[in-house]
Design a protein around this motif. Structure first.
Motif, PDB file in Angstrom:
ATOM      1  N   MET A  59      29.476 -30.459 -12.784  1.00 31.05           N
ATOM      2  CA  MET A  59      29.566 -31.366 -11.657  1.00 31.05           C
ATOM      3  C   MET A  59      30.151 -30.656 -10.431  1.00 31.05           C
ATOM      4  O   MET A  59      29.646 -30.808  -9.315  1.00 31.05           O
ATOM      5  N   ILE A  62      27.435 -28.245  -9.097  1.00 29.96           N
ATOM      6  CA  ILE A  62      26.389 -28.952  -8.352  1.00 29.96           C
ATOM      7  C   ILE A  62      26.897 -29.330  -6.970  1.00 29.96           C
ATOM      8  O   ILE A  62      26.210 -29.143  -5.959  1.00 29.96           O
ATOM      9  N   MET A  69      23.643 -33.528  -3.312  1.00 32.57           N
ATOM     10  CA  MET A  69      23.316 -33.830  -4.706  1.00 32.57           C
ATOM     11  C   MET A  69      24.543 -34.219  -5.532  1.00 32.57           C
ATOM     12  O   MET A  69      24.442 -34.411  -6.738  1.00 32.57           O
ATOM     13  N   SER A  70      25.701 -34.335  -4.893  1.00 34.13           N
ATOM     14  CA  SER A  70      26.930 -34.653  -5.631  1.00 34.13           C
ATOM     15  C   SER A  70      26.831 -35.973  -6.392  1.00 34.13           C
ATOM     16  O   SER A  70      27.148 -36.031  -7.579  1.00 34.13           O
ATOM     17  N   GLY A  73      23.920 -35.917  -8.967  1.00 33.29           N
ATOM     18  CA  GLY A  73      24.307 -34.928  -9.974  1.00 33.29           C
ATOM     19  C   GLY A  73      25.391 -35.447 -10.899  1.00 33.29           C
ATOM     20  O   GLY A  73      25.347 -35.233 -12.112  1.00 33.29           O
ATOM     21  N   SER A  74      26.376 -36.152 -10.333  1.00 32.67           N
ATOM     22  CA  SER A  74      27.450 -36.688 -11.171  1.00 32.67           C
ATOM     23  C   SER A  74      26.924 -37.782 -12.092  1.00 32.67           C
ATOM     24  O   SER A  74      27.323 -37.865 -13.251  1.00 32.67           O
TER      25      SER A  74
END
Length: 138
Positions: A59, A62, A69-70, A73-74
């Motif tokens: 995480m 990313i 994309m945080s 992505g998370s």
């Protein structure tokens, strides 16, 4: 303190708190279910620590590569972590006796609660930004 140092502190801090919770639960598992309970608990603790630790690292990676994309992505990392822990317990339940599976499941839950709680606390305390804007440091 840099953001990278703060992220390392959060990762280590979450691992330390979760490890301490796991040790306490290992003792309980041994007294309640004996050596087979201890074995299952140890297996569950290691699996949860590895999956949660690598997911947290992913995480942070990313978010470092693409701040946009945080959030997706998370979500992906958290979903994958849950699926991996579920798959781990499912495979374990087909291979061993129920005492081992129950102990492993207990430790997965204990470590997950400790990790998530300490992670949220440490991220807030370290004031890690949700994303870093390029050139914001200058």
């Amino acid at each position: 303190m840099t953001t990278a140092t703060s992220k390392t502190m959060v990762l280590r801090g979450s691992a330390a708190v979760s490890g301490a919770a796991a040790l306490a639960a290992l003792v309980v598992a041994f007294f309640v279910a004996g050596t087979s309970g201890l074995a299952g608990a140890a297996i569950g603790a290691v699996a949860a620590l590895v999956i949660l630790g690598s997911g947290t690292w992913a995480m942070f990676w990313i978010a470092g590569k693409s701040p946009a994309m945080s959030l997706p992505g998370s979500f992906a990392v958290f979903t994958l972590q849950g699926l991996l822990l579920f798959a781990f317990l499912l495979v374990l339940s087909t291979q061993t006796e129920s005492v081992v599976v129950r102990s492993a499941a207990l430790l997965v839950v204990v470590v997950t609660i400790a990790w998530t709680t300490s992670f949220a606390f440490l991220v807030r305390r370290e004031r890690i930004p949700l994303f870093d804007l390029p050139g914001a440091d200058s």
